[in-house]
Each structure stands twice: as C-alpha cells, then as structure tokens.
Write an enzyme that holds these catalytic residues in place. Structure first.
Site, short mmCIF file in Angstrom:
data_model
loop_
_atom_site.label_atom_id
_atom_site.label_comp_id
_atom_site.label_asym_id
_atom_site.label_seq_id
_atom_site.Cartn_x
_atom_site.Cartn_y
_atom_site.Cartn_z
N SER A 148 0.85 -1.20 0.00
CA SER A 148 0.00 0.00 0.00
C SER A 148 0.88 1.24 0.00
O SER A 148 2.01 1.22 0.52
CB SER A 148 -0.90 0.02 1.25
OG SER A 148 -1.52 1.28 1.41
N TYR A 161 -1.77 -0.22 10.43
CA TYR A 161 -1.96 -0.67 9.05
C TYR A 161 -0.76 -0.28 8.20
O TYR A 161 -0.21 -1.12 7.46
CB TYR A 161 -3.23 -0.05 8.47
CG TYR A 161 -3.43 -0.37 7.01
CD1 TYR A 161 -3.87 -1.62 6.60
CD2 TYR A 161 -3.17 0.60 6.04
CE1 TYR A 161 -4.04 -1.92 5.26
CE2 TYR A 161 -3.35 0.32 4.68
CZ TYR A 161 -3.78 -0.94 4.30
OH TYR A 161 -3.94 -1.23 2.97
#
Length: 255
Positions: A148, A161
């Site tokens: 990501s 995250y």
C-alpha cells in the site's frame, strides 16, 4: 483475449489470496483472462465458488484462512493435487482497521499483523519452493505482494496498518535478494486509494465511509480493483529476465 502489451500467461499456474473480493478478485479475473490457471484462496467459500463458476474450469476455489497455518498447509495440498506446481503467487489478502493508537486496539493490531504480514509469510512458506523449482526448470516464476502507499505516506489513525504494509514492502525487497539470484521475480505493488470493501470493516464511524475515508474518496477519487489487477498482470507478463520490482499506482489526484 489478453490485455494490450501482455505476453500470454497460458501454461502458468497462479495462486491468488483474498480472491473473494476487491483487488484479489480482480487479479484472479485478470490472470484467468490472460490464460493462467488460477487457484482462488480466501475465507468466503460461497464467493469463491461463484467466481470459479464464472471463470471456468481453469479456476478452482480453495477456502483458506491465511492466519491459520493448518489451513494454509491444507490449501497448498489441494492446489498441488489439482494443478501441480505453482509458478505465480499473488498475496492480496489484507485487512485495514484504522483507529488512533491511543485506543489501544490490540485485537485490531493482531488481526492486521497476522493477516497482512504473517499471512504473506505463510504463503511464501507454502509456495516458495514451487517458485524456486519452476525457475530452476527455466520457467517464469513470480511472487507479487500487494502492499500500500500507506507503507510510505503517513495517514493519521492508520499507524499499525501502515506499519504492516511497510513491512510487506521491506519483506518483498529482502525476498528479492534471496529469490532473485535463483531467477524468481518478486514484485511489491503499492496502490493508493482504491475502491474495495475494506472500508466496510472499519468500526469507527468517524474514520469510515461516512467519515475520514469517505472524505478522501470525495476529494481524490479512487482506483478500481481492476486498475491494480491490470498492473499485476502486466508485471507477470514481462519477459523472464525483467523484474518490475516496486510499483506504486495512485489516483491522479492523490499526491
């Protein structure tokens, strides 16, 4: 019919995690369209069965929980019995559970680490030997990890995250150092804002689709899962000696 600029993936055998939805599902569709046999791995058996029926006999649903080693081992055995050796692995399973660190959500932290990072390692352990063996026989072999942009760009409330995705990007680089000399390609793909169901898992209304995340979608717009899958398919279709090692794909309006 393959996508423009692709070499065929006919004869290749792929494993895709997170195939029940989002990027994983889109990647499975892309690879199947480009001619690969695809083992569809995810927890939701019903969704996998429907997708496999749509994609045809070259697709096989394999229910699996990437946070459970026994489940992954059983999935590997099923794939091996049905398809033989694997030469393309795409780790797309993931969870995104933002909350302030002050909330101390150890439950969410553990779930993200076990899915986003340790889950990748479990798949590498299960199928890495296949990739090495395929490459040794002169075949093209790929490990693709979906990371990501959060691995590099700081988003408030996404600390854990982002940390798991930074670990995936770093792990991909380290694995490239181990696998590259044996002709196994390793690619880390870092999407920006992408329209998947991950936002529906957020339990904090201020941060979810009606809050912070929704505001980002309104301001920036989003990639579709198919946009990311197209990039995965492109990377896997390059000549054997070409490794697209680190790919970042963003909506045009995302800085």
């Amino acid at each position: 019919m393959t996508s423009m600029g692709y070499q065929t993936l006919h004869g290749r055998t792929a494993v895709v995690t997170g195939a029940a939805s989002g990027i994983g599902e889109a990647v499975a569709r892309q690879l199947a369209a480009d001619g690969a046999r695809v083992a569809l791995l995810a927890r939701r058996a019903g969704r996998l069965e429907r997708l496999a029926a749509e994609l045809g006999p070259g697709a096989m649903p394999v229910p699996v929980d990437v946070t459970d080693q026994d489940s992954v081992d059983a999935a590997r055995q099923r794939v091996r019995e049905a398809f033989g050796r694997v030469d393309l692995v795409v780790n797309a399973a993931g969870v995104m559970l933002p909350n302030p660190v002050d909330d101390g959500r150890i439950d969410e932290w553990a779930r993200m680490i076990d899915t986003n990072l340790t889950g990748v390692l479990r798949l590498v352990r299960a199928f890495g030997p296949d990739l090495v063996a395929a490459a040794a026989d002169g075949a093209t072999a790929d490990l693709v990890n979906i990371s990501s942009i959060g691995a590099h760009v700081v988003f408030p409330n996404y600390a854990v995250y982002g940390a798991t995705k930074a670990a995936v990007t770093q792990l991909s680089a380290a694995l490239r150092a181990e696998y590259g000399p044996r002709d196994v390609r390793v690619t880390a793909v870092e999407p920006g804002l992408t329209d998947t169901e991950l936002g529906s898992h957020i339990d904090n209304p201020a941060l979810g689709p009606d809050g912070q995340l929704g505001a980002m979608f309104d301001a920036i717009g989003a990639l579709s899962p198919a946009d990311v899958a197209d990039l995965v398919g492109y990377a896997a279709s390059r000549p054997r000696h070409v490794n697209l090692r680190h790919l970042v794909v963003l909506p045009t309006r995302q800085a």
